[in-house]
Enzyme design. Structure first.
Site, short mmCIF file in Angstrom:
data_model
loop_
_atom_site.label_atom_id
_atom_site.label_comp_id
_atom_site.label_asym_id
_atom_site.label_seq_id
_atom_site.Cartn_x
_atom_site.Cartn_y
_atom_site.Cartn_z
N GLY A 166 0.81 -1.23 0.00
CA GLY A 166 0.00 0.00 0.00
C GLY A 166 0.83 1.27 0.00
O GLY A 166 0.39 2.31 0.49
N SER A 167 2.04 1.20 -0.59
CA SER A 167 2.92 2.37 -0.60
C SER A 167 2.30 3.56 -1.36
O SER A 167 2.31 4.69 -0.87
CB SER A 167 4.26 1.95 -1.22
OG SER A 167 4.88 2.99 -1.86
N ASP B 290 -6.83 0.08 -0.03
CA ASP B 290 -5.55 0.67 0.37
C ASP B 290 -5.71 2.11 0.83
O ASP B 290 -5.16 2.52 1.86
CB ASP B 290 -4.55 0.62 -0.79
CG ASP B 290 -4.15 -0.80 -1.15
OD1 ASP B 290 -4.83 -1.74 -0.73
OD2 ASP B 290 -3.15 -0.95 -1.87
C1 MEV Z 1 -4.11 -6.11 -4.39
O1 MEV Z 1 -3.48 -5.55 -3.24
C2 MEV Z 1 -5.39 -6.81 -4.01
C3 MEV Z 1 -6.20 -7.31 -5.17
O2 MEV Z 1 -7.32 -8.00 -4.65
C4 MEV Z 1 -6.64 -6.19 -6.08
C5 MEV Z 1 -7.66 -5.25 -5.45
O3 MEV Z 1 -8.36 -5.62 -4.51
O4 MEV Z 1 -7.77 -4.12 -5.97
C6 MEV Z 1 -5.42 -8.33 -5.98
#
Ligand code: MEV
Length: 318
Positions: free
Chosen positions: A104-105, A150
């Site tokens: 999550g940078s 994120d």
């Molecule tokens: C990426 O950190 C996580 C995924 O599920 C993509 C998303 O949720 O946007 C692969």
């Protein structure tokens, strides 16, 4: 001068299946990106501190060597400056988070920049507005891709469940080890790969998504009640399902097996999109040091993190 910081995150359960609407659980971690905003008349300058990770490029026009981390950070910060129509500023960014590794940078940098500008320019944005603006910006830089996980975690901290809607979860902190392959990954191409598999084999991939969603649901009360052995088992099952979706790599697999073997972990899995990036492991009783040592011996960068940490905040200047 105004400084804000925002945390990175790990996805504990549910990645990839969340794209098709089943729940995923993520936690903010105690590694942060820090952004400082200062007035600088007649100029708009972005400077990055220690983002010297994962290669570099040479800018033929300026003659400068730019690290991949700095190039990524600059792209996201420029997008926030454009969105908020900010100018006459010097922006400095530093981050504890490896770029393009699933921690999550980018979201932490976007949210910290938005919060620092919000305070510096008296924009009076609420946290909710910062989260939604940051999600929009992150998504536009990533060409329309990305769940709100994120940016919401970078803003609000703690734990979140995402399944179409974003819900806060009240859970205790978890101490985890992160093992990083040092191979940057491309979330977009991993998501597209899984979605292509789903179109080709819906009768196989849909049940995997459903099983991953069921793991996320089972995990919430187990984390709440600190039933860590079972949480570890769910991590192992979730990892196997992610392997089934084709997002495992040899490096990630080696880190996962090192964690479960000599590292004594109760469970280990890929975190984030896979195809490179990072895995997480839940240490066994008194085995955190052994776990970190095993991950390093297996060739990874390894460090401890705590989940459920504070979201974006304003900081005292340096
Ligand atoms: C990426 O950190 C996580 C995924 O599920 C993509 C998303 O949720 O946007 C692969």
């Amino acid at each position: 001068m105004t400084m804000a910081s925002a945390p990175g995150k790990v996805i504990l359960f549910g990645e990839h299946a969340v794209v098709s609407g089943t729940p995923a659980i993520g936690g903010a971690i105690d590694l942060r990106a820090r952004v400082t905003v200062q007035d600088m008349h007649g100029c708009l300058l972005i400077e990055s501190g220690d983002l010297t990770l994962q290669g570099f490029t040479f800018d033929l026009i300026s003659g400068q060597v730019i690290s991949a981390g700095a190039a990524i950070a600059t792209r996201y910060i420029s997008a926030v400056l454009k969105e908020l129509e900010a100018c006459n500023l010097r922006i400095t960014v530093q981050s504890d988070l490896l770029p393009a590794s699933g921690l999550g940078s980018s979201a932490a940098i976007v949210v910290a920049t938005a919060a620092a500008l919000n305070a510096h320019l008296d924009l009076c944005l609420s946290l909710k507005e910062i989260a939604s603006l940051s999600h929009k910006i992150e998504k536009s830089v990533q060409q329309g891709l990305g769940s709100p996980m994120d940016t919401a975690l970078a803003t609000f901290g703690g734990y979140l469940q995402v399944s179409g809607v974003v819900e806060a979860l009240d859970l205790p902190p978890l101490d985890l080890a992160v093992g990083c392959t040092r191979r940057p990954h491309d979330t977009r191409s991993e998501v597209l790969k899984v979605q292509t598999l789903r179109k080709r084999y819906p009768e196989l991939v849909e049940p995997i998504f459903q099983a991953i969603g069921a793991i996320s649901k089972r995990a919430v009360p187990l984390i709440r009640e600190q039933r860590l052995e079972e949480v570890g088992e769910l991590m192992n099952i979730n990892h196997g399902l992610l392997e089934g979706l084709g997002v495992g790599t040899r490096d990630l697999g080696e880190l996962v097996y090192a964690a479960r073997g000599s590292g004594g972990a109760m469970g280990a899995k890929i975190t984030g999109a896979g195809g490179g990036g990072c895995m997480i492991a839940l240490p066994g009783l008194n085995s955190e040091a052994a776990l970190i040592a095993s991950l390093r011996q297996a060739g990874g960068a390894a460090f401890s993190v705590r989940t459920g940490c504070e979201g974006v905040r304003l900081e005292e200047g340096p």
